[in-house]
Design a protein around this motif. Structure first.
Motif, PDB file in Angstrom:
ATOM      1  N   ASP A  38       0.821  -1.210   0.000  1.00 16.89           N
ATOM      2  CA  ASP A  38       0.000   0.000   0.000  1.00 16.89           C
ATOM      3  C   ASP A  38       0.856   1.262   0.000  1.00 16.89           C
ATOM      4  OD1 ASP A  38      -2.600   1.574   0.839  1.00 16.89           O
ATOM      5  OD2 ASP A  38      -1.137   2.033   2.400  1.00 16.89           O
ATOM      6  N   GLN A  39       1.857   1.300   0.838  1.00 18.25           N
ATOM      7  CA  GLN A  39       2.646   2.521   0.982  1.00 18.25           C
ATOM      8  C   GLN A  39       3.520   2.783  -0.237  1.00 18.25           C
ATOM      9  OE1 GLN A  39       4.379   1.528   4.737  1.00 18.25           O
ATOM     10  NE2 GLN A  39       2.596   2.201   5.897  1.00 18.25           N
ATOM     11  N   ALA A  40       3.981   1.727  -0.895  1.00 20.60           N
ATOM     12  CA  ALA A  40       4.730   1.915  -2.139  1.00 20.60           C
ATOM     13  C   ALA A  40       3.823   2.498  -3.214  1.00 20.60           C
ATOM     14  CB  ALA A  40       5.328   0.589  -2.596  1.00 20.60           C
ATOM     15  N   HIS A  41       2.583   2.037  -3.270  1.00 24.25           N
ATOM     16  CA  HIS A  41       1.622   2.626  -4.209  1.00 24.25           C
ATOM     17  C   HIS A  41       1.404   4.102  -3.886  1.00 24.25           C
ATOM     18  CE1 HIS A  41       0.569  -0.653  -6.733  1.00 24.25           C
ATOM     19  NE2 HIS A  41      -0.056  -1.373  -5.830  1.00 24.25           N
ATOM     20  N   HIS A  42       1.217   4.416  -2.630  1.00 26.43           N
ATOM     21  CA  HIS A  42       1.046   5.816  -2.237  1.00 26.43           C
ATOM     22  C   HIS A  42       2.231   6.660  -2.686  1.00 26.43           C
ATOM     23  CE1 HIS A  42      -2.678   5.673  -0.042  1.00 26.43           C
ATOM     24  NE2 HIS A  42      -2.235   4.809   0.863  1.00 26.43           N
ATOM     25  N   ASP A  43       3.418   6.071  -2.642  1.00 25.82           N
ATOM     26  CA  ASP A  43       4.627   6.777  -3.051  1.00 25.82           C
ATOM     27  C   ASP A  43       4.773   6.854  -4.569  1.00 25.82           C
ATOM     28  OD1 ASP A  43       5.277   7.120  -0.403  1.00 25.82           O
ATOM     29  OD2 ASP A  43       6.742   5.483  -0.333  1.00 25.82           O
ATOM     30  N   GLY A  44       3.873   6.174  -5.292  1.00 25.42           N
ATOM     31  CA  GLY A  44       3.962   6.165  -6.747  1.00 25.42           C
ATOM     32  C   GLY A  44       5.068   5.279  -7.281  1.00 25.42           C
ATOM     33  N   ARG A  45       5.551   4.352  -6.479  1.00 24.02           N
ATOM     34  CA  ARG A  45       6.683   3.498  -6.839  1.00 24.02           C
ATOM     35  C   ARG A  45       6.184   2.075  -7.087  1.00 24.02           C
ATOM     36  NH1 ARG A  45      11.297   4.773  -2.458  1.00 24.02           N
ATOM     37  NH2 ARG A  45      12.614   3.776  -4.046  1.00 24.02           N
ATOM     38  N   ALA A  46       5.744   1.834  -8.294  1.00 19.21           N
ATOM     39  CA  ALA A  46       5.113   0.557  -8.620  1.00 19.21           C
ATOM     40  C   ALA A  46       6.071  -0.619  -8.445  1.00 19.21           C
ATOM     41  CB  ALA A  46       4.569   0.599 -10.042  1.00 19.21           C
ATOM     42  N   LYS A  47       7.343  -0.433  -8.809  1.00 21.57           N
ATOM     43  CA  LYS A  47       8.286  -1.543  -8.688  1.00 21.57           C
ATOM     44  C   LYS A  47       8.391  -2.009  -7.245  1.00 21.57           C
ATOM     45  CE  LYS A  47      13.013  -2.989  -9.788  1.00 21.57           C
ATOM     46  NZ  LYS A  47      14.311  -2.603 -10.409  1.00 21.57           N
ATOM     47  N   LEU A  48       8.457  -1.078  -6.311  1.00 20.68           N
ATOM     48  CA  LEU A  48       8.534  -1.453  -4.902  1.00 20.68           C
ATOM     49  C   LEU A  48       7.262  -2.161  -4.453  1.00 20.68           C
ATOM     50  CD1 LEU A  48      11.037   0.381  -5.035  1.00 20.68           C
ATOM     51  CD2 LEU A  48      10.410   1.251  -2.768  1.00 20.68           C
ATOM     52  N   ALA A  49       6.111  -1.684  -4.938  1.00 18.79           N
ATOM     53  CA  ALA A  49       4.838  -2.322  -4.577  1.00 18.79           C
ATOM     54  C   ALA A  49       4.790  -3.761  -5.070  1.00 18.79           C
ATOM     55  CB  ALA A  49       3.674  -1.521  -5.156  1.00 18.79           C
ATOM     56  N   LEU A  50       5.289  -4.004  -6.278  1.00 21.44           N
ATOM     57  CA  LEU A  50       5.282  -5.360  -6.828  1.00 21.44           C
ATOM     58  C   LEU A  50       6.256  -6.254  -6.088  1.00 21.44           C
ATOM     59  CD1 LEU A  50       5.006  -4.636 -10.665  1.00 21.44           C
ATOM     60  CD2 LEU A  50       3.196  -4.896  -8.951  1.00 21.44           C
ATOM     61  N   GLU A  51       7.414  -5.720  -5.710  1.00 23.21           N
ATOM     62  CA  GLU A  51       8.374  -6.518  -4.941  1.00 23.21           C
ATOM     63  C   GLU A  51       7.812  -6.862  -3.570  1.00 23.21           C
ATOM     64  OE1 GLU A  51      11.196  -8.925  -4.363  1.00 23.21           O
ATOM     65  OE2 GLU A  51      11.404  -7.704  -6.182  1.00 23.21           O
ATOM     66  N   GLU A  52       7.111  -5.923  -2.937  1.00 20.92           N
ATOM     67  CA  GLU A  52       6.465  -6.208  -1.656  1.00 20.92           C
ATOM     68  C   GLU A  52       5.406  -7.296  -1.815  1.00 20.92           C
ATOM     69  OE1 GLU A  52       7.250  -4.874   1.451  1.00 20.92           O
ATOM     70  OE2 GLU A  52       8.968  -4.056   0.354  1.00 20.92           O
ATOM     71  N   THR A  53       4.725  -7.309  -2.960  1.00 17.38           N
ATOM     72  CA  THR A  53       3.717  -8.341  -3.226  1.00 17.38           C
ATOM     73  C   THR A  53       4.372  -9.704  -3.399  1.00 17.38           C
ATOM     74  OG1 THR A  53       2.361  -6.674  -4.353  1.00 17.38           O
ATOM     75  CG2 THR A  53       1.746  -8.969  -4.676  1.00 17.38           C
ATOM     76  N   ILE A  54       5.524  -9.741  -4.043  1.00 13.85           N
ATOM     77  CA  ILE A  54       6.255 -10.999  -4.192  1.00 13.85           C
ATOM     78  C   ILE A  54       6.696 -11.527  -2.828  1.00 13.85           C
ATOM     79  CG2 ILE A  54       8.306 -12.095  -5.166  1.00 13.85           C
ATOM     80  CD1 ILE A  54       6.100 -11.324  -7.191  1.00 13.85           C
ATOM     81  N   GLN A  55       7.176 -10.639  -1.961  1.00 10.54           N
ATOM     82  CA  GLN A  55       7.567 -11.048  -0.611  1.00 10.54           C
ATOM     83  C   GLN A  55       6.355 -11.566   0.164  1.00 10.54           C
ATOM     84  OE1 GLN A  55      10.786 -11.227   0.421  1.00 10.54           O
ATOM     85  NE2 GLN A  55      11.179 -10.668  -1.726  1.00 10.54           N
ATOM     86  N   PHE A  56       5.232 -10.934  -0.042  1.00  9.49           N
ATOM     87  CA  PHE A  56       3.972 -11.375   0.567  1.00  9.49           C
ATOM     88  C   PHE A  56       3.623 -12.779   0.081  1.00  9.49           C
ATOM     89  CE2 PHE A  56      -0.765 -11.391   0.197  1.00  9.49           C
ATOM     90  CZ  PHE A  56      -1.105 -11.225   1.525  1.00  9.49           C
TER      91      PHE A  56
END
Length: 564
Positions: free
Chosen positions: A367-385
């Motif tokens: 969620d917070q990576a999306h808020h930051d506009g950083r899609a790559k980080l959001a996707l990496e967090e999803t992979i870790q999830f």
């Protein structure tokens, strides 16, 4: 479609397709028509892409795959029994587009085209959709949604563990126990089950707080935050206090995440950063927790987590950062455990309880990576999830553990344009806008990426030579805003284990809590155990099949003799 049986045939086909692509491109230039040039360029790109991979996905391939999927569905078996354990995975902000993008991102990291990849929970046998609106909003926040899926009651945004009777920011109404709603953790503890929470955010943040807190403002994570709203902290306990001092929080066997500074006074310095704690009331809530759990263990690093004596420890509080834990892609300098590692330890701790357990695991920084506009980080967090989900799946039994994976709300990220199969998801879509400039496959409806989209004159920036795959890149946004917003579309529910078949449709989000209670036989509502007992107490009708058969035979014989 032709079947190629040797490499020579493939090479001949590839050469012909490349030659065709060149001819088509030349013809497009000769015609001079803009649309025609676009079409021929696209045809050339497709021909070249096809020539670079074996032609294996023909009709036979897709028919075979379709039949296998059908057989899998026909062979699906419901597990209609009690769930001894429940593991609830919450991908904060994990919209359906995030799931799709993470799937492709995962595949491309492994050297595949990506679209054919699967996340662990993609394979779960039952899926549904969750309607995420709250009692006062079309687009929800993480507080009202946490209340919904954990307590079974929808409420207003920015409030936790209370119903819609409580006025936002009103400490007095927060105190009325008639307005409090208990979570599945309280129900589980009443049934003598072990409980725990794991998150990559502060353990006082909205999602984990939904398991134990009752507050009129989600921001009241400590007394310092309360002071900005003029709240008397001696009257209304903040969220950190409720975790350590009140039920069900103080009874958790596992608390793993970030947020150390919210539990320590400003007279204490952080073990990692040396910064002062946040609390103004002088309370050392970590010290209080340690005192209240003499057979427990307080830890602050990955090293301490992986070396934890699980067998000899009755409860654990791990706070690995002063605030939120670092993004995975930015955590190399921090001695932080991964979400997978925290999940493994949590399950090992809770599995010791003979009566079973309920565990919440949050991938909070999606969620917070999306808020930051950083899609790559959001996707990496999803992979870790997803890795944490895989770990839980491997450590538990399908027969006694219900695993649910869902999100609290959506985000505004889209996957757009007409990129070719296997195109770098983080790159350019391959198409041009009407301004003859390329655009990215991933973009946001709003957010901090606006300056990477338009210059000071409102003209769209040419991304031709921009590295849109960089960790720090902000995906373009249409509306300038310092923090990208949530989305209001439905989110997915994935389920496996006992009573997972109760997720096959489109549901109000608060339904999830009622299913968990039913499956685990906790709470005050309908329970599987009650239904089973009621069913077994009804005396079955014993049909004397032999007597019926003899009667029919005698009747037919009598009819024959009578007619004769």
């Amino acid at each position: 479609m032709a079947q190629f049986v040797d490499s020579e045939a493939r090479m001949m086909y590839s050469s012909k397709m490349i030659l065709l692509a060149v001819v088509l491109a030349l013809l497009g230039v000769a015609h001079g028509d803009g649309q025609h040039r676009d079409n021929t360029a696209r045809a050339a790109a497709r021909a070249a892409a096809k020539s670079n991979r074996a032609v294996t996905e023909d009709a036979a391939y897709w028919n075979q795959l379709g039949q296998q999927l059908l057989l899998d569905e026909l062979g699906k078996q419901r597990i209609n029994s009690q769930a001894k354990n429940i593991i609830f995975f919450l991908g904060d902000g994990m919209s359906i587009s995030t799931v799709t993008a993470a799937r492709i991102y995962k595949g491309q990291k492994a050297g595949k085209t990506g679209e054919e990849e699967q996340l662990t929970f993609d394979r779960f046998p039952y899926t549904a959709l969750s309607r995420t609106y709250c009692t006062d909003a079309q687009v929800a926040d993480s507080a009202c949604t946490a209340t919904a899926y954990l307590t079974g009651v929808k409420t207003d945004t920015d409030t936790i563990g209370i119903d819609a009777n409580v006025e936002f920011n009103n400490c007095t109404t927060q105190l009325d126990p008639a307005f409090h709603v208990d979570s599945v953790m309280a129900w589980a503890q009443a049934a003598n089950k072990a409980t725990g929470i794991v998150t990559t955010t502060r353990v006082t943040h909205a999602t984990p707080a939904g398991t134990y807190a009752h507050v009129a403002n989600r921001d009241w994570e400590d007394d310092y935050a309360q002071s900005f709203d003029g709240v008397d902290s001696t009257i209304c306990d903040d969220i950190a206090e409720q975790l350590v001092l009140s039920s069900p929080g103080k009874n958790f066997k596992v608390i793993l995440g970030g947020g150390r500074a919210y539990f320590t006074p400003r007279t204490m310095t952080d073990i990692e950063t040396g910064a002062a704690g946040r609390r103004r009331d002088g309370q050392d809530l970590i010290g209080q927790w340690v005192s209240d759990h003499p057979t427990g263990k307080y830890i602050t690093s990955r090293d301490e987590l992986v070396n934890l004596d699980v067998a000899g420890t009755d409860s654990v509080m791990g706070l690995f950062s002063p605030a939120h834990m670092e993004y995975f892609l930015e955590s190399s300098a921090a001695n932080n455990p991964t979400l997978e590692e925290m999940t493994r330890t949590a399950i090992q701790m809770l599995q010791k309880d003979a009566n079973g357990y309920v565990l919440l695991v949050e991938g909070g920084r999606i969620d917070q990576a999306h808020h930051d506009g950083r899609a790559k980080l959001a996707l990496e967090e999803t992979i870790q999830f997803d890795l944490a989900v895989a770990a839980a799946l491997n450590m538990t039994s399908r027969q006694d553990t219900l695993i649910i994976v869902t999100a609290d709300h959506s985000h505004t990220m889209t996957i757009n344009g007409y990129p070719e199969r296997g195109n770098n998801l983080l790159g350019l879509s391959g198409d041009m806008g009407d301004d003859e400039k390329p655009y990215t496959t991933l973009s946001y409806a709003n957010g901090p990426g606006y300056p990477t989209t338009f210059d000071e004159n409102g003209t769209r920036i040419d991304l031709t030579n921009v590295d849109t795959t960089a960790d720090e890149y902000l995906q373009p946004s249409a509306v300038p805003i310092y923090s990208e917003t949530h989305g209001g579309d439905d989110v997915a529910i994935f389920a496996i284990g006992p009573q997972a078949h109760l997720f096959q449709g489109v549901y109000e989000q608060h339904y999830i809590a009622h299913v968990m209670a039913y499956a685990a036989c906790v709470g005050d509502g309908l329970k599987y155990c009650d239904a089973k007992e009621s069913s077994s107490s009804s005396r079955p009708i014993v049909v004397p099949y032999v007597l019926i058969a003899e009667f029919i035979m005698v009747w037919f014989a009598g009819q024959f003799l009578f007619r004769s």
